[in-house]
Design a protein around this motif. Structure first.
Motif, PDB file in Angstrom:
ATOM      1  N   ASP A 107       0.836  -1.209   0.000  1.00 25.52           N
ATOM      2  CA  ASP A 107       0.000   0.000   0.000  1.00 25.52           C
ATOM      3  C   ASP A 107       0.868   1.255   0.000  1.00 25.52           C
ATOM      4  OD1 ASP A 107       1.033  -0.132   2.516  1.00 25.52           O
ATOM      5  OD2 ASP A 107      -0.851   0.226   3.573  1.00 25.52           O
ATOM      6  N   GLY A 108       2.055   1.135  -0.620  1.00 26.23           N
ATOM      7  CA  GLY A 108       2.960   2.278  -0.632  1.00 26.23           C
ATOM      8  C   GLY A 108       3.537   2.590   0.733  1.00 26.23           C
ATOM      9  N   MET A 109       3.585   1.590   1.628  1.00 25.65           N
ATOM     10  CA  MET A 109       4.058   1.734   3.013  1.00 25.65           C
ATOM     11  C   MET A 109       3.170   2.697   3.825  1.00 25.65           C
ATOM     12  SD  MET A 109       8.208   1.862   2.545  1.00 25.65           S
ATOM     13  CE  MET A 109       8.455   1.674   4.312  1.00 25.65           C
ATOM     14  N   GLY A 110       1.912   2.831   3.380  1.00 21.43           N
ATOM     15  CA  GLY A 110       1.002   3.723   4.077  1.00 21.43           C
ATOM     16  C   GLY A 110       0.700   3.269   5.493  1.00 21.43           C
ATOM     17  N   THR A 111       0.525   1.952   5.674  1.00 25.46           N
ATOM     18  CA  THR A 111       0.205   1.445   7.012  1.00 25.46           C
ATOM     19  C   THR A 111       1.376   1.641   7.961  1.00 25.46           C
ATOM     20  OG1 THR A 111      -1.309  -0.201   6.085  1.00 25.46           O
ATOM     21  CG2 THR A 111      -0.485  -0.595   8.313  1.00 25.46           C
ATOM     22  N   ARG A 112       2.575   1.340   7.495  1.00 27.33           N
ATOM     23  CA  ARG A 112       3.745   1.502   8.358  1.00 27.33           C
ATOM     24  C   ARG A 112       3.939   2.966   8.750  1.00 27.33           C
ATOM     25  NH1 ARG A 112       9.195  -1.276   6.342  1.00 27.33           N
ATOM     26  NH2 ARG A 112       7.752  -3.045   6.574  1.00 27.33           N
ATOM     27  N   GLU A 271       1.612  10.696   0.809  1.00 25.29           N
ATOM     28  CA  GLU A 271       2.311  10.336  -0.424  1.00 25.29           C
ATOM     29  C   GLU A 271       2.061   8.881  -0.810  1.00 25.29           C
ATOM     30  OE1 GLU A 271       6.287  11.279   0.575  1.00 25.29           O
ATOM     31  OE2 GLU A 271       6.116  13.430   0.120  1.00 25.29           O
ATOM     32  N   SER A 272       1.751   8.042   0.143  1.00 23.73           N
ATOM     33  CA  SER A 272       1.497   6.627  -0.163  1.00 23.73           C
ATOM     34  C   SER A 272       0.257   6.441  -1.024  1.00 23.73           C
ATOM     35  CB  SER A 272       1.329   5.844   1.145  1.00 23.73           C
ATOM     36  OG  SER A 272       2.489   5.946   1.947  1.00 23.73           O
ATOM     37  N   ALA A 273      -0.659   7.403  -0.974  1.00 26.47           N
ATOM     38  CA  ALA A 273      -1.884   7.275  -1.774  1.00 26.47           C
ATOM     39  C   ALA A 273      -1.605   7.364  -3.273  1.00 26.47           C
ATOM     40  CB  ALA A 273      -2.874   8.357  -1.362  1.00 26.47           C
ATOM     41  N   LEU A 274      -0.438   7.864  -3.676  1.00 23.73           N
ATOM     42  CA  LEU A 274      -0.094   7.959  -5.087  1.00 23.73           C
ATOM     43  C   LEU A 274       0.363   6.626  -5.661  1.00 23.73           C
ATOM     44  CD1 LEU A 274       1.886  11.344  -5.034  1.00 23.73           C
ATOM     45  CD2 LEU A 274      -0.544  10.980  -5.562  1.00 23.73           C
ATOM     46  N   GLN A 275       0.605   5.643  -4.841  1.00 19.96           N
ATOM     47  CA  GLN A 275       1.098   4.346  -5.306  1.00 19.96           C
ATOM     48  C   GLN A 275      -0.045   3.331  -5.359  1.00 19.96           C
ATOM     49  OE1 GLN A 275       4.770   2.921  -3.679  1.00 19.96           O
ATOM     50  NE2 GLN A 275       5.353   4.953  -2.894  1.00 19.96           N
ATOM     51  N   ALA A 315      -6.952  15.588  -5.799  1.00 20.70           N
ATOM     52  CA  ALA A 315      -7.188  15.618  -4.351  1.00 20.70           C
ATOM     53  C   ALA A 315      -5.992  15.095  -3.563  1.00 20.70           C
ATOM     54  CB  ALA A 315      -8.436  14.809  -4.009  1.00 20.70           C
ATOM     55  N   ASP A 316      -5.361  14.012  -4.042  1.00 22.25           N
ATOM     56  CA  ASP A 316      -4.235  13.433  -3.299  1.00 22.25           C
ATOM     57  C   ASP A 316      -3.072  14.415  -3.204  1.00 22.25           C
ATOM     58  OD1 ASP A 316      -5.459  11.063  -2.693  1.00 22.25           O
ATOM     59  OD2 ASP A 316      -4.762  10.030  -4.504  1.00 22.25           O
ATOM     60  N   ARG A 317      -2.769  15.069  -4.308  1.00 22.62           N
ATOM     61  CA  ARG A 317      -1.655  16.010  -4.267  1.00 22.62           C
ATOM     62  C   ARG A 317      -2.006  17.250  -3.429  1.00 22.62           C
ATOM     63  NH1 ARG A 317       2.590  14.346  -6.959  1.00 22.62           N
ATOM     64  NH2 ARG A 317       2.303  12.873  -8.685  1.00 22.62           N
TER      65      ARG A 317
END
Length: 498
Positions: A107-112, A271-275, A315-317
């Protein structure tokens, strides 16, 4: 970062306010220590900070749960009617039960990063709890000292009234005997009225600080509050050492640094939401006409699912830019917290030094004035001093003793303020307040230390000896020509309780 298993609120506060065996508590009077302990145990602000810390601890568990699998159970029962082009109308009754096991692979390391963010927020809430406990302890100590102060001032004002009443009665006897002047009696009665007014003001001040004590501690001050105790143990030897200790240990600064780290981790989380997001799924189910397929009884599948949001209107950016500004704000608040702590510690430490020096001079002044007053009394009795000289001497004695008493309690409060600025007040009182000793024992600001808060002590240079001598020589004739001092003004009322 391990989860702290805290008991209910009352037990956690009791942990913070539990007594420590050791020499650190020996210097604090029992009544002062009891007042601070009761304030910590019952103050709503401390309880609110504690609940905020416990909520932050649960938030860490919520973020950590994203690393594990997710199991969903679904069940449905329904009736469908379908119409096809150039075909018959069909009806279908269906039912089924299904299980889906999902595991996030990437998840783009979003959880970590979210775990890191919530961990820093948890530490920030903890340092805020420590800061609130220190500030509550300081307010309780200040309220304790103020009640002692105004009880002492009431006693001084009562003695001043007694002295003026005796003088007035003595003059009244002389006037009745025909050996005194009526104007002297009027002067004595005027000074007596002023002394009684000052006593009334001191009693009102005592009432106000007692009400403040009740608000902070939760109960009325005891009848016997013991003697004045000074929290001057383990004070640094210099202002520089005091500043260094305050900036390294102040919990408000530590909380702001952890908030900065949490904001930085939040930027990375955005930033993880972009992956892309990759999940592994196992699902199985059974039923009648399962999943709206005629005659289907079971269905099972194993799959890898990739989901990548290519465009969401920016929205993410925008969220990344928003969180970057929050990070800049956290940086500014960190520097502000450091500057506030530096000012508080520097002023408090300087007050301890200057008040200690001032007390020596005030004590010398009080003793000299009292000796002069006693001599004036004897000279007045034999007619060598006027009534105005005697009354002025009494007022000067009262003013000097009042100033000395105020300076003593101001110094005691300055010691407490210095200990609080270094986050040592509770420790000096013998009260424990560190349920996260293992996690925070090696805590350091590191590269996140404040960048706009230099360790620089304010130096105020005094005039040199020659300048002081010239000033004294120039002022000597003016002092000799001055008339007798005016009567002491009425005592001002205490500042309104916060």
């Amino acid at each position: 970062m391990n989860k702290v298993n805290l008991r209910p609120v009352s037990a956690a506060i009791a942990l913070m306010a539990s007594l420590l065996a050791g020499p650190a508590a020996a210097q604090a009077s029992p009544t002062l220590k009891a007042a601070v302990e009761r304030a910590l145990a019952g103050n709503p602000e401390v309880s609110a900070r504690l609940n905020a810390f416990r909520a932050a601890t649960d938030t860490v568990d919520i973020a950590r749960s994203g690393q594990g699998p997710r199991l969903d159970l679904t069940a449905d029962l329904g009736y469908e009617r379908s119409t096809f082009t150039n075909g018959p109308r069909e009806t279908l009754s269906r039912s089924g039960v299904g299980l889906t096991l999902t595991q996030v692979l990437w998840d783009g390391m979003g959880t970590r990063r979210e775990i890191s963010r919530t961990g820093h927020e948890r530490l920030s809430r903890y340092f805020e709890l420590v800061d609130t406990s220190e500030q509550t302890a300081l307010e309780a100590a200040r309220a304790h000292y103020d009640v002692q102060r105004f009880r002492s001032l009431v006693t001084l004002a009562e003695d001043n009234v007694v002295q003026h009443r005796q003088a007035s009665e003595k003059i009244g006897s002389r006037v009745k005997a025909g050996v005194g002047r009526g104007v002297d009696l009027e002067q004595a009665n005027a000074r007596l009225a002023l002394a009684e007014s000052n006593l009334t003001t001191e009693i009102a001040n005592l009432h106000d600080v007692s009400a403040r004590y009740q608000r902070i501690v939760g109960e009325l001050p005891p009848a016997d509050m013991g003697t004045l105790s000074l929290l001057d143990r383990t004070l640094p030897a210099s202002a520089t050492d005091a500043l260094r200790a305050a900036l390294a240990q102040n919990p408000a600064v530590s909380a702001s640094i952890e908030s900065l780290r949490a904001a930085r981790a939040a930027v990375q989380t955005r930033e993880s939401a972009l992956q892309p997001r990759v999940e592994a799924r196992l699902r199985t189910g059974a039923g009648h006409n399962y999943n709206s397929v005629d005659s289907r009884r079971t269905d099972s599948a194993a799959e890898i699912v990739l989901n990548w949001n290519i465009f969401d209107g920016g929205a993410d950016r925008a969220r990344i830019r928003q969180q970057s500004n929050v990070l800049n704000q956290a940086t500014d608040l960190r520097d502000k917290a450091c500057r506030d702590a530096r000012q508080t510690a520097e002023i408090a430490y300087n007050d301890t030094v200057k008040l200690s020096e001032q007390l020596v001079l005030l004590d010398r002044n009080t003793q000299a004035i009292e000796r002069a007053r006693d001599a004036y009394r004897q000279q007045f009795d034999i007619g060598q001093r006027s009534l105005l000289d005697l009354l002025n001497a009494e007022n000067e004695s009262y003013t000097a003793r009042r100033a000395l008493s105020n300076a003593e309690y101001d110094r005691a409060i300055a010691y407490a303020r210095t200990q609080s600025a270094m986050s040592q007040l509770n420790a000096q009182l013998g009260l424990a307040r560190n349920p996260l000793a293992e996690e925070t024992s090696g805590w350091q600001a590191g590269d996140d230390a404040a960048g706009r808060c230099p360790l620089q002590v304010v130096e105020v240079a005094a005039a040199d000896a020659r300048t002081l001598a010239l000033r004294a020589q120039a002022a000597a004739p003016a002092v000799a020509a001055m008339p007798a001092p005016p009567p002491v003004p009425a005592v001002p009322a205490a500042a309104p309780a916060a």
